[in-house]
Design a protein around this motif. Structure first.
Motif, PDB file in Angstrom:
ATOM      1  N   VAL A 122       0.845  -1.202   0.000  1.00 12.83           N
ATOM      2  CA  VAL A 122       0.000   0.000   0.000  1.00 12.83           C
ATOM      3  C   VAL A 122       0.874   1.244   0.000  1.00 12.83           C
ATOM      4  N   GLU A 123       0.524   2.172  -0.859  1.00 14.62           N
ATOM      5  CA  GLU A 123       1.229   3.461  -0.912  1.00 14.62           C
ATOM      6  C   GLU A 123       0.197   4.579  -0.781  1.00 14.62           C
ATOM      7  N   PHE A 124       0.279   5.339   0.332  1.00 12.21           N
ATOM      8  CA  PHE A 124      -0.602   6.476   0.553  1.00 12.21           C
ATOM      9  C   PHE A 124       0.144   7.766   0.218  1.00 12.21           C
ATOM     10  N   SER A 125      -0.497   8.628  -0.517  1.00 11.98           N
ATOM     11  CA  SER A 125       0.036   9.955  -0.818  1.00 11.98           C
ATOM     12  C   SER A 125      -0.858  10.989  -0.137  1.00 11.98           C
ATOM     13  N   ALA A 126      -0.249  11.862   0.682  1.00  6.95           N
ATOM     14  CA  ALA A 126      -1.008  12.901   1.396  1.00  6.95           C
ATOM     15  C   ALA A 126      -0.939  14.188   0.596  1.00  6.95           C
ATOM     16  N   ASN A 127      -2.078  14.621   0.079  1.00 12.37           N
ATOM     17  CA  ASN A 127      -2.061  15.748  -0.851  1.00 12.37           C
ATOM     18  C   ASN A 127      -3.431  16.432  -0.856  1.00 12.37           C
ATOM     19  N   ASP A 128      -3.417  17.758  -0.784  1.00  5.51           N
ATOM     20  CA  ASP A 128      -4.655  18.524  -0.916  1.00  5.51           C
ATOM     21  C   ASP A 128      -4.824  19.082  -2.329  1.00  5.51           C
ATOM     22  N   GLN A 129      -3.774  18.977  -3.141  1.00  2.83           N
ATOM     23  CA  GLN A 129      -3.798  19.546  -4.477  1.00  2.83           C
ATOM     24  C   GLN A 129      -4.451  18.583  -5.467  1.00  2.83           C
ATOM     25  N   ARG A 130      -4.835  19.108  -6.609  1.00  4.02           N
ATOM     26  CA  ARG A 130      -5.369  18.265  -7.658  1.00  4.02           C
ATOM     27  C   ARG A 130      -4.253  17.416  -8.251  1.00  4.02           C
ATOM     28  N   VAL A 131      -4.548  16.168  -8.555  1.00  2.00           N
ATOM     29  CA  VAL A 131      -3.570  15.288  -9.185  1.00  2.00           C
ATOM     30  C   VAL A 131      -4.213  14.646 -10.401  1.00  2.00           C
ATOM     31  N   ASP A 132      -3.369  14.209 -11.329  1.00  2.00           N
ATOM     32  CA  ASP A 132      -3.826  13.465 -12.497  1.00  2.00           C
ATOM     33  C   ASP A 132      -3.757  11.991 -12.141  1.00  2.00           C
ATOM     34  N   HIS A 219      -8.444  39.210   4.152  1.00  2.00           N
ATOM     35  CA  HIS A 219      -7.541  38.155   4.602  1.00  2.00           C
ATOM     36  C   HIS A 219      -6.110  38.670   4.514  1.00  2.00           C
ATOM     37  N   GLN A 220      -5.263  38.136   5.367  1.00  3.32           N
ATOM     38  CA  GLN A 220      -3.838  38.431   5.294  1.00  3.32           C
ATOM     39  C   GLN A 220      -3.010  37.201   4.951  1.00  3.32           C
ATOM     40  N   LEU A 221      -3.590  36.033   5.159  1.00  3.84           N
ATOM     41  CA  LEU A 221      -2.863  34.786   4.924  1.00  3.84           C
ATOM     42  C   LEU A 221      -3.639  33.904   3.957  1.00  3.84           C
ATOM     43  N   THR A 222      -2.932  33.373   2.951  1.00  2.08           N
ATOM     44  CA  THR A 222      -3.479  32.388   2.026  1.00  2.08           C
ATOM     45  C   THR A 222      -2.644  31.116   2.134  1.00  2.08           C
ATOM     46  N   VAL A 223      -3.299  29.970   2.225  1.00  2.00           N
ATOM     47  CA  VAL A 223      -2.605  28.682   2.323  1.00  2.00           C
ATOM     48  C   VAL A 223      -3.202  27.713   1.309  1.00  2.00           C
ATOM     49  N   ASN A 224      -2.493  26.604   1.074  1.00  2.00           N
ATOM     50  CA  ASN A 224      -2.986  25.623   0.110  1.00  2.00           C
ATOM     51  C   ASN A 224      -2.993  24.202   0.665  1.00  2.00           C
ATOM     52  N   SER A 225      -3.002  24.073   1.983  1.00  2.00           N
ATOM     53  CA  SER A 225      -3.126  22.740   2.583  1.00  2.00           C
ATOM     54  C   SER A 225      -3.992  22.833   3.825  1.00  2.00           C
ATOM     55  N   ALA A 226      -4.642  21.729   4.150  1.00  2.00           N
ATOM     56  CA  ALA A 226      -5.533  21.704   5.312  1.00  2.00           C
ATOM     57  C   ALA A 226      -4.754  21.913   6.606  1.00  2.00           C
ATOM     58  N   ASP A 227      -3.547  21.352   6.692  1.00  2.00           N
ATOM     59  CA  ASP A 227      -2.747  21.513   7.903  1.00  2.00           C
ATOM     60  C   ASP A 227      -2.382  22.976   8.122  1.00  2.00           C
ATOM     61  N   ALA A 228      -1.966  23.641   7.047  1.00  2.00           N
ATOM     62  CA  ALA A 228      -1.605  25.060   7.163  1.00  2.00           C
ATOM     63  C   ALA A 228      -2.833  25.921   7.454  1.00  2.00           C
ATOM     64  N   TYR A 229      -3.964  25.545   6.910  1.00  2.00           N
ATOM     65  CA  TYR A 229      -5.223  26.257   7.149  1.00  2.00           C
ATOM     66  C   TYR A 229      -5.547  26.257   8.642  1.00  2.00           C
ATOM     67  N   GLN A 230      -5.464  25.085   9.253  1.00  2.00           N
ATOM     68  CA  GLN A 230      -5.736  24.960  10.676  1.00  2.00           C
ATOM     69  C   GLN A 230      -4.674  25.678  11.515  1.00  2.00           C
ATOM     70  N   ALA A 231      -3.410  25.545  11.107  1.00  2.00           N
ATOM     71  CA  ALA A 231      -2.319  26.193  11.848  1.00  2.00           C
ATOM     72  C   ALA A 231      -2.457  27.706  11.820  1.00  2.00           C
ATOM     73  N   GLY A 232      -2.887  28.252  10.685  1.00  2.00           N
ATOM     74  CA  GLY A 232      -3.085  29.698  10.598  1.00  2.00           C
ATOM     75  C   GLY A 232      -4.161  30.176  11.552  1.00  2.00           C
ATOM     76  N   CYS A 233      -5.213  29.375  11.696  1.00  2.00           N
ATOM     77  CA  CYS A 233      -6.273  29.717  12.635  1.00  2.00           C
ATOM     78  C   CYS A 233      -5.758  29.651  14.067  1.00  2.00           C
ATOM     79  N   LEU A 234      -5.017  28.607  14.400  1.00  2.00           N
ATOM     80  CA  LEU A 234      -4.464  28.466  15.754  1.00  2.00           C
ATOM     81  C   LEU A 234      -3.525  29.618  16.091  1.00  2.00           C
ATOM     82  N   ALA A 235      -2.861  30.147  15.077  1.00  2.00           N
ATOM     83  CA  ALA A 235      -1.932  31.258  15.293  1.00  2.00           C
ATOM     84  C   ALA A 235      -2.651  32.600  15.433  1.00  2.00           C
ATOM     85  N   GLY A 236      -3.984  32.607  15.314  1.00  2.00           N
ATOM     86  CA  GLY A 236      -4.738  33.842  15.491  1.00  2.00           C
ATOM     87  C   GLY A 236      -4.794  34.707  14.260  1.00  2.00           C
TER      88      GLY A 236
END
Length: 307
Positions: A122-132, A219-236
């Motif tokens: 099994v190979e899992f790829s963690a990605n929020d971006q579009r893939v082909d 907005h002041q911050l733009t992100v492209n991953s769910a982890d960064a999205y949540q981290a930006g919120c935690l950072a206020g």
């Protein structure tokens, strides 16, 4: 090397647009893949691929051959499994791409799945971006959110409820909004954007008629991953709208606070996506059955009859 192996090599080179990546996906030496494609071209009497130092792409004859090879290989796979018992061991490699939060959720259950199928890789790829999916050699994808028009087949898992949340530090600086109009007075979002998408930051909510409405905010911050999205919120750095399942622990610990519960964003669908071929390998079917059961709890079982 027989014609089937030649076709397998050619199809993978066409999908990967690279002899090197095709060799890695097949687990063959690169020289073997090159000889296989050359052998198929000699067998068919035509050039199937344009080769340059930077890329590989199909000729006009190659495109026709690629589509026919897919049909033939699917037919061989169908024949190969036609008389195989349903209890036969799963073999081969399974490649799945999904958001990182779902990888973490599935990994804790994966040992049991692999104990049942010890010959499966099994190979899992963690990605929020579009893939082909085809070109990058994935068997299936898992995506959260509304789907773009696609030739892929969607198999629904369920729906995830979204909450509006902010950090205590953000609310201390900007105040806690009690009504939608409060958002217009000095509040901002963490903006989530993927695939070069440049829409304004907007707060989504359902109106009294159940229709989705949007309120454009700064907005002041733009992100492209769910982890960064949540981290930006935690950072206020702003308010976010995110799936409830990924927020529960943060809400219980007080690191995030739910706001405006009467104006939540619409729930988001969770789907498996896979290529629209007649034959879906049994390892992919069984993986989707297994993962779907686990992810149903993530999807809050809002749509229990989704498939």
């Amino acid at each position: 090397m027989d014609a089937l192996d030649q076709m397998r090599a050619f199809v993978r080179v066409a999908e990967q647009a690279s002899f090197t990546r095709a060799a890695q996906a097949l687990g063959w030496p690169r020289a073997t893949v090159t000889l296989a494609v050359q052998g198929l071209e000699a067998r068919l009497g035509t050039q199937l691929l344009h080769r340059t130092t930077r890329r590989v792409h199909l000729t006009e004859d190659g495109q026709s051959a690629y589509e026919r090879c897919l049909e033939l290989l699917d037919g061989v796979d169908d024949l190969g499994t036609l008389f195989r018992p349903a209890t036969a061991p799963l073999t081969g490699r399974l490649r799945v791409d999904m958001p990182s939060a779902l990888v973490v959720r599935l990994l804790s259950h994966l040992p049991e799945f692999l104990r049942q199928h010890p010959d499966l890789q099994v190979e899992f790829s963690a990605n929020d971006q579009r893939v082909d999916l085809v070109r990058e050699g994935f068997d299936c994808l898992i995506r959260v959110g509304h789907l773009q028009d696609s030739a892929l087949v969607a198999r629904p898992i369920g729906q995830v409820r979204q909450l509006n949340v902010a950090s205590p530090a953000y609310l201390a600086d900007h105040g806690t909004p009690r009504q939608l109009d409060d958002l217009r007075r000095g509040h901002c979002l963490v903006r989530y954007a993927v695939g070069g998408h440049h829409r304004p930051a907007s707060f989504e909510y359902l109106d009294a008629q159940g229709q989705t409405q949007e309120l454009t905010l700064s907005h002041q911050l733009t992100v492209n991953s769910a982890d960064a999205y949540q981290a930006g919120c935690l950072a206020g750095l702003g308010i976010i709208q995110a799936p409830e399942s990924g927020l529960r622990a943060l809400l219980e610990s007080g690191r995030l606070v739910e706001i405006l519960p009467e104006w939540r964003a619409p729930s988001m669908p969770v789907n498996f996506l896979y290529a629209s071929r007649r034959h879906l390998p049994r390892r992919v079917q069984l993986f989707m059955d297994w993962a779907g059961e686990i992810l149903a709890s993530f999807a809050n079982r809002i749509d229990n009859d989704s498939y």
